[in-house]
Design a protein around this motif. Sequence first.
Motif, PDB file in Angstrom:
ATOM      1  N   ASP A 242       9.652 -26.609 -18.702  1.00 34.32           N
ATOM      2  CA  ASP A 242       8.953 -25.792 -19.689  1.00 34.32           C
ATOM      3  C   ASP A 242       9.921 -25.217 -20.722  1.00 34.32           C
TER       4      ASP A 242
ATOM      5  N   VAL B 252      10.565 -28.052 -23.203  1.00 38.12           N
ATOM      6  CA  VAL B 252       9.403 -28.240 -24.072  1.00 38.12           C
ATOM      7  C   VAL B 252       9.343 -27.132 -25.120  1.00 38.12           C
ATOM      8  N   ASP B 253       9.641 -25.892 -24.696  1.00 38.97           N
ATOM      9  CA  ASP B 253       9.654 -24.779 -25.649  1.00 38.97           C
ATOM     10  C   ASP B 253      10.689 -25.000 -26.749  1.00 38.97           C
ATOM     11  N   ARG B 254      11.737 -25.749 -26.450  1.00 39.67           N
ATOM     12  CA  ARG B 254      12.787 -26.014 -27.430  1.00 39.67           C
ATOM     13  C   ARG B 254      12.496 -27.268 -28.261  1.00 39.67           C
ATOM     14  N   GLY B 255      11.299 -27.838 -28.095  1.00 37.34           N
ATOM     15  CA  GLY B 255      10.877 -28.939 -28.946  1.00 37.34           C
ATOM     16  C   GLY B 255      11.102 -30.327 -28.397  1.00 37.34           C
ATOM     17  N   HIS B 256      11.533 -30.443 -27.143  1.00 38.32           N
ATOM     18  CA  HIS B 256      11.775 -31.761 -26.557  1.00 38.32           C
ATOM     19  C   HIS B 256      10.498 -32.312 -25.930  1.00 38.32           C
ATOM     20  N   ARG B 257      10.361 -33.632 -25.943  1.00 36.47           N
ATOM     21  CA  ARG B 257       9.274 -34.306 -25.227  1.00 36.47           C
ATOM     22  C   ARG B 257       9.796 -34.695 -23.853  1.00 36.47           C
TER      23      ARG B 257
ATOM     24  N   ASP C  53       4.558 -28.164 -18.527  1.00 36.52           N
ATOM     25  CA  ASP C  53       4.128 -28.617 -19.847  1.00 36.52           C
ATOM     26  C   ASP C  53       4.565 -30.050 -20.135  1.00 36.52           C
TER      27      ASP C  53
ATOM     28  N   ARG D 285      19.095 -24.482 -22.465  1.00 35.75           N
ATOM     29  CA  ARG D 285      20.164 -24.655 -23.454  1.00 35.75           C
ATOM     30  C   ARG D 285      21.389 -25.315 -22.832  1.00 35.75           C
TER      31      ARG D 285
ATOM     32  N   GLU E 115      20.630 -28.966 -22.280  1.00 36.13           N
ATOM     33  CA  GLU E 115      20.543 -29.662 -23.554  1.00 36.13           C
ATOM     34  C   GLU E 115      21.928 -30.092 -24.029  1.00 36.13           C
TER      35      GLU E 115
END
Length: 349
Positions: A26, A29-34, A47, A325, A328
């Motif tokens: 989640d 996803v909140d950071r824009g990743h699929r 999500d 983060r 990522e």
Amino acid sequence: MVVPPWYPVPPSGYGGLEQVVAGLVDGLVDRGHRVTLFGAGPGHGTDATYVPTVGELQHERLGEALPELAHLARVRRWLDPARFDVVHDHTTIGPLLADRRAVPTVATVHGNPVGEYGDVLSHVSPSVGLVAISHTQRRLNPRLPWAGTVHNAVETALFPRKQVPGTGPVLWLARFSPDKGPEVAVAACRAAGLPLVLAGKCNEPGERRHYTEVVEPLLGPDVRVVFDADRETCLRLLVDARCLIMPIQWDEPFGMVMVEAMATGTPVVALNRGAVPELLRPGVTGLTCDRPEDLPGALREADRLRPEDCVAHVAEHFSAAGMARGYEAVYRRSLTRPHATLVEPVPVR
């Protein structure tokens, strides 16, 4: 995101790994990743896009090799490099097979990287980035191809919080295993004159044997036992507890339950082993002891620690957003590592 086929994500009861992955998914996803989550069973609570490799959870076959191997074989067939940039593997066997995938792999090491597990990890391809969950864990086997260290974390908004120090019993929340020291918890609480709740996972043969042979003979009216508690029960026990006791008898690589306790405002009293020094702030979010004989005194002092300090510590150092983060950054570095494709994927429908 590839998880073992044993438990749902997030788990309904036991399952620290699955709880971590739920927060990570989640957070990404909140950071824009699929994110696509490969798991087992009919559903999930994240999500991500969910792809089950088998219709039923395999927890009744926990400990067998074939369920995880079959799960990983199916995942590998579906990893189309046109659709996925990075695979994040949380299984035991997956890192050893990862160099046969069509997509670069990052693998989190959730156990202690020594002994037989260390032998497996030492044969992992250098193209696979291994991620430690603590600096303590990484130091146990520094020769492995570590790609980074990212602490486990929780979504703090999902935790109920106490407003004042707890007045309930001391809580021990773990597996009924010698490593977790339930018998040490009984002795420490009895010496401190404090009631204890033993809330433990006890459904594997070794766990049942340790409970029956070692723990059960020590029980008395000052000890309450809760077997295989669901998630809601665990959270209620954490909020009500005076403190969490962690009398670990091994070098615990992380100790997720300590973070969860602090997220509710409950301080931790622990033996100073494994990753305990990385997770606690002594005198602020918990008390650490070098010897079991020191635990009773620490248990009596735990009620002077402030719940708000525990919650703030988790929010600053162990949040799901911070974990996302950290991973990522590891994913981006993994894209620069050499990778050889040995198999042709089957596109996902």
